[in-house]
Design a protein around this motif. Structure first.
Motif, PDB file in Angstrom:
ATOM      1  N   ALA A 254      19.692 -11.185  11.846  1.00 29.01           N
ATOM      2  CA  ALA A 254      18.429 -10.622  12.318  1.00 29.01           C
ATOM      3  C   ALA A 254      18.637  -9.750  13.555  1.00 29.01           C
ATOM      4  N   GLN A 255      19.533 -10.176  14.428  1.00 29.29           N
ATOM      5  CA  GLN A 255      19.791  -9.377  15.631  1.00 29.29           C
ATOM      6  C   GLN A 255      20.518  -8.071  15.293  1.00 29.29           C
ATOM      7  N   ARG A 256      21.428  -8.123  14.291  1.00 24.69           N
ATOM      8  CA  ARG A 256      22.067  -6.876  13.859  1.00 24.69           C
ATOM      9  C   ARG A 256      21.039  -5.948  13.217  1.00 24.69           C
ATOM     10  N   THR A 257      20.149  -6.526  12.438  1.00 27.11           N
ATOM     11  CA  THR A 257      19.096  -5.716  11.819  1.00 27.11           C
ATOM     12  C   THR A 257      18.199  -5.100  12.882  1.00 27.11           C
TER      13      THR A 257
ATOM     14  N   SER B  85       6.516   6.451  13.985  1.00 23.79           N
ATOM     15  CA  SER B  85       5.693   5.238  13.868  1.00 23.79           C
ATOM     16  C   SER B  85       6.276   4.276  12.835  1.00 23.79           C
ATOM     17  N   ARG B  86       6.750   4.833  11.726  1.00 24.37           N
ATOM     18  CA  ARG B  86       7.361   3.977  10.701  1.00 24.37           C
ATOM     19  C   ARG B  86       8.640   3.329  11.216  1.00 24.37           C
ATOM     20  N   ALA B  87       9.441   4.056  11.922  1.00 24.72           N
ATOM     21  CA  ALA B  87      10.681   3.501  12.456  1.00 24.72           C
ATOM     22  C   ALA B  87      10.404   2.423  13.499  1.00 24.72           C
ATOM     23  N   GLN B  88       9.422   2.676  14.362  1.00 23.84           N
ATOM     24  CA  GLN B  88       9.091   1.676  15.377  1.00 23.84           C
ATOM     25  C   GLN B  88       8.470   0.424  14.741  1.00 23.84           C
ATOM     26  N   ALA B  89       7.667   0.603  13.709  1.00 23.18           N
ATOM     27  CA  ALA B  89       7.088  -0.552  13.008  1.00 23.18           C
ATOM     28  C   ALA B  89       8.178  -1.404  12.368  1.00 23.18           C
ATOM     29  N   GLN B  90       9.166  -0.735  11.781  1.00 22.65           N
ATOM     30  CA  GLN B  90      10.268  -1.490  11.170  1.00 22.65           C
ATOM     31  C   GLN B  90      11.066  -2.235  12.229  1.00 22.65           C
ATOM     32  N   ALA B  91      11.245  -1.637  13.410  1.00 22.25           N
ATOM     33  CA  ALA B  91      11.959  -2.326  14.484  1.00 22.25           C
ATOM     34  C   ALA B  91      11.192  -3.549  14.963  1.00 22.25           C
ATOM     35  N   GLU B  92       9.868  -3.425  15.089  1.00 22.72           N
ATOM     36  CA  GLU B  92       9.071  -4.575  15.530  1.00 22.72           C
ATOM     37  C   GLU B  92       9.036  -5.672  14.467  1.00 22.72           C
ATOM     38  N   THR B  93       9.056  -5.272  13.218  1.00 22.94           N
ATOM     39  CA  THR B  93       9.128  -6.277  12.144  1.00 22.94           C
ATOM     40  C   THR B  93      10.433  -7.061  12.229  1.00 22.94           C
TER      41      THR B  93
ATOM     42  N   ARG C 243      12.119  -7.500  14.940  1.00 24.53           N
ATOM     43  CA  ARG C 243      12.034  -8.321  16.151  1.00 24.53           C
ATOM     44  C   ARG C 243      11.211  -9.592  15.893  1.00 24.53           C
ATOM     45  N   ALA C 244      10.179  -9.482  15.075  1.00 27.03           N
ATOM     46  CA  ALA C 244       9.312 -10.631  14.783  1.00 27.03           C
ATOM     47  C   ALA C 244      10.025 -11.695  13.952  1.00 27.03           C
ATOM     48  N   ALA C 245      11.087 -11.328  13.253  1.00 25.63           N
ATOM     49  CA  ALA C 245      11.817 -12.302  12.439  1.00 25.63           C
ATOM     50  C   ALA C 245      12.694 -13.216  13.266  1.00 25.63           C
ATOM     51  N   ILE C 246      12.933 -12.910  14.528  1.00 25.89           N
ATOM     52  CA  ILE C 246      13.872 -13.682  15.346  1.00 25.89           C
ATOM     53  C   ILE C 246      13.289 -15.008  15.854  1.00 25.89           C
ATOM     54  N   PRO C 247      12.051 -15.050  16.428  1.00 23.44           N
ATOM     55  CA  PRO C 247      11.551 -16.326  16.955  1.00 23.44           C
ATOM     56  C   PRO C 247      11.517 -17.470  15.939  1.00 23.44           C
ATOM     57  N   PRO C 248      11.078 -17.269  14.673  1.00 19.84           N
ATOM     58  CA  PRO C 248      11.129 -18.401  13.728  1.00 19.84           C
ATOM     59  C   PRO C 248      12.537 -18.939  13.501  1.00 19.84           C
ATOM     60  N   LEU C 249      13.514 -18.045  13.491  1.00 18.23           N
ATOM     61  CA  LEU C 249      14.895 -18.502  13.319  1.00 18.23           C
ATOM     62  C   LEU C 249      15.369 -19.292  14.533  1.00 18.23           C
ATOM     63  N   GLN C 250      14.954 -18.874  15.724  1.00 17.85           N
ATOM     64  CA  GLN C 250      15.295 -19.635  16.924  1.00 17.85           C
ATOM     65  C   GLN C 250      14.666 -21.028  16.879  1.00 17.85           C
TER      66      GLN C 250
ATOM     67  N   LEU D 174      14.433   4.754   5.747  1.00 19.38           N
ATOM     68  CA  LEU D 174      13.774   3.512   6.156  1.00 19.38           C
ATOM     69  C   LEU D 174      13.699   2.511   5.009  1.00 19.38           C
ATOM     70  N   ASP D 175      13.376   3.005   3.815  1.00 16.60           N
ATOM     71  CA  ASP D 175      13.313   2.102   2.659  1.00 16.60           C
ATOM     72  C   ASP D 175      14.681   1.486   2.356  1.00 16.60           C
ATOM     73  N   ALA D 176      15.721   2.292   2.454  1.00 16.67           N
ATOM     74  CA  ALA D 176      17.068   1.771   2.186  1.00 16.67           C
ATOM     75  C   ALA D 176      17.472   0.735   3.223  1.00 16.67           C
ATOM     76  N   GLU D 177      17.139   1.005   4.493  1.00 22.72           N
ATOM     77  CA  GLU D 177      17.475   0.040   5.543  1.00 22.72           C
ATOM     78  C   GLU D 177      16.655  -1.245   5.401  1.00 22.72           C
ATOM     79  N   ARG D 178      15.406  -1.116   5.019  1.00 21.14           N
ATOM     80  CA  ARG D 178      14.560  -2.298   4.827  1.00 21.14           C
ATOM     81  C   ARG D 178      15.108  -3.155   3.689  1.00 21.14           C
ATOM     82  N   THR D 179      15.542  -2.503   2.628  1.00 22.04           N
ATOM     83  CA  THR D 179      16.123  -3.249   1.495  1.00 22.04           C
ATOM     84  C   THR D 179      17.403  -3.967   1.913  1.00 22.04           C
ATOM     85  N   LEU D 180      18.252  -3.281   2.686  1.00 26.61           N
ATOM     86  CA  LEU D 180      19.489  -3.895   3.137  1.00 26.61           C
ATOM     87  C   LEU D 180      19.205  -5.098   4.045  1.00 26.61           C
ATOM     88  N   ALA D 181      18.239  -4.955   4.949  1.00 25.89           N
ATOM     89  CA  ALA D 181      17.913  -6.069   5.841  1.00 25.89           C
ATOM     90  C   ALA D 181      17.422  -7.277   5.048  1.00 25.89           C
TER      91      ALA D 181
END
Length: 466
Positions: free
Chosen positions: A189-192, A218-226, A228-235, A426-433
């Protein structure tokens, strides 16, 4: 009763013993078809070798080895089971004491006022002592069957302790693996997130240079925040696993294992897992042994109940001394020796009802043993199947991840050449993540299923037999 009559009664009692002590125990046999190889070995890379007692060493992880050793020493559930075993052992000692004679000592002192030969009232002190000894002659096996039942209960309690050890070893390994899995997923998640932040920064620079749009940013920043939001549940998952691990090894939750907290590599066994066969499984699993020993105890209790249909023969004796009232202490000595036969003849119906209860309890214990046997095989087969299927899923996810990484590389090249829009990147990176996250979950599931399989195989208790 004369000596001749007593001998005749004893001989008759011995002849009745065979029909009064209930059935002799015979160990049950496993249901047909349960002793061969496992059905699910066709879908998992396993071998017919017997699994080692310390199966967790197959992971070759010293931190895991130390944590399981600490858990088996300090876990509170293990301590409770060990105390229960000590209690049942004491009950066995009590049952064995039934073969020893019982003794009762008494002493009394009294002052009395009574008339003497001349009619004058005089006071006198009287001292008396007594010793009674009794011994039950176990003609009808009541004591013997009680000892047999207590011995089987002791063995069942020892098996119950082994059940707890198997569970503690497996759950400690699972908690450690869960902490490592959460660490590995956090790393993904941190690498993503780092990649998403890099993409958002690149988009901002391109927009400032007049090559991008506000929509792309805006799309790139939204994907970055998404990301970032995946990290707290894993912690939170990692913290929960660490706290669970601390309690399993007998520590307060605040004293987490530093090795587990820093772990980011999920422990896995790459070689074929040794699983043995069904016969070895049933011989190894302590819950099967526990059910069999409880069946033995229930069978012995039929004999205890059946003994109530016949007289209880006790040999007894007593000796006493009385003194005082002008006599020296011990001047009057009395004794008695002889058998005592008691028989609750009016309550034969009660005895027969208790026999019926004991017989029904034995039938229930037999059914429990058979169900435990089938459940043990079901758990092993289920764990084998889940393990093999998850390996197939992980292989497919690895191929998909590799292809997705290639798609991201190509999408970036095409976007840089102006052939595709930034949305394609963005779609390709989202799929990879997403695939990276799924693969991390699958890696964790493989290890979890390995541990589940070893737990189902029943190993982990042999190292500390009591």
């Amino acid at each position: 009763m004369s000596a001749r009559n007593l001998s005749t009664a004893a001989a008759a009692a011995v002849l009745l013993t065979a029909c009064a002590t209930g059935p002799d125990y015979k160990a049950p046999v496993a249901p047909p078809g349960t002793g061969g190889g496992f059905v699910s070995t066709a879908v998992a890379p396993v071998s017919a070798d017997q699994p080692p007692a310390d199966w967790w060493r197959l992971y070759q992880d010293p931190a895991l080895d130390g944590l399981i050793a600490e858990a088996l020493d300090n876990n509170r559930d293990v301590a409770v089971a060990a105390a229960n075993l000590a209690q049942v052992r004491a009950s066995l000692s009590e049952a064995r004491a039934g073969r020893l004679p019982g003794t009762t000592m008494s002493a009394a002192a009294a002052r009395s006022r009574q008339p003497d030969a001349t009619g004058r009232m005089v006071e006198a002190d009287t001292l008396s002592t007594g010793l009674d000894v009794s011994y039950e002659v176990d003609f009808f096996g009541r004591v013997g069957r009680s000892i047999e039942a207590a011995r089987a209960e002791r063995d069942a309690a020892r098996a119950a302790l082994d059940v707890v050890r198997v569970s503690v070893a497996a759950e400690t390994a699972r908690a450690y693996a869960d902490a490592c899995a959460a660490g590995a997923q956090l790393a993904v998640a941190q690498r993503t997130l780092a990649l998403s932040d890099e993409t958002a920064g690149l988009t901002r620079r391109q927009m400032e240079a007049g090559r991008g749009t506000g929509l792309d940013l805006s799309r790139a920043q939204a994907q970055a925040e998404t990301a970032r939001a995946a990290i707290p549940p894993l912690q939170a998952q990692r913290d929960a696993a660490l706290f669970r691990l601390s309690v399993l090894v007998g520590r307060p939750p605040a004293q987490v294992s530093p090795e587990a907290a820093a772990c980011q590599a999920i422990p896995q066994i790459t070689a074929a897992l040794p699983v043995g066969d069904g016969a070895a499984l049933l011989a190894r699993r302590p819950d099967v042994r526990q059910a069999e020993r409880r069946l033995a105890a229930a069978t012995a209790r039929i004999g205890v109940a059946a003994a109530a249909l016949y007289p209880q023969v006790t040999l007894g004796g007593s000796v006493g001394s009385v003194g005082g009232g002008g006599r020296g202490f011990g001047d009057q000595v009395s004794f008695s020796v002889g058998p005592l036969i008691s028989w609750s003849f009016p309550n034969i119906a009660v005895a027969r009802a208790r026999i019926a209860q004991a017989d029904a309890a034995t039938q229930a214990a037999l059914a429990t043993f058979e169900q435990t046997t089938l459940t043990a095989l079901q758990e092993a087969e289920t764990a084998l199947s889940a393990y093999g299927r998850e390996l197939d899923r992980r292989t497919a996810l690895r191929r998909a991840r590799d292809q997705s990484a290639e798609a991201v590389r190509l999408a970036r090249l095409r976007h840089a050449a102006g052939l595709d829009s930034f949305l394609t990147v963005l779609d390709a990176e989202r799929t990879l993540a997403g695939l990276e996250a799924q693969l991390a979950l699958s890696e964790a599931a493989v290890t979890s299923n390995q541990i589940r399989l070893f737990k189902a195989l029943g190993g982990g208790w042999e190292r500390r037999a009591l």
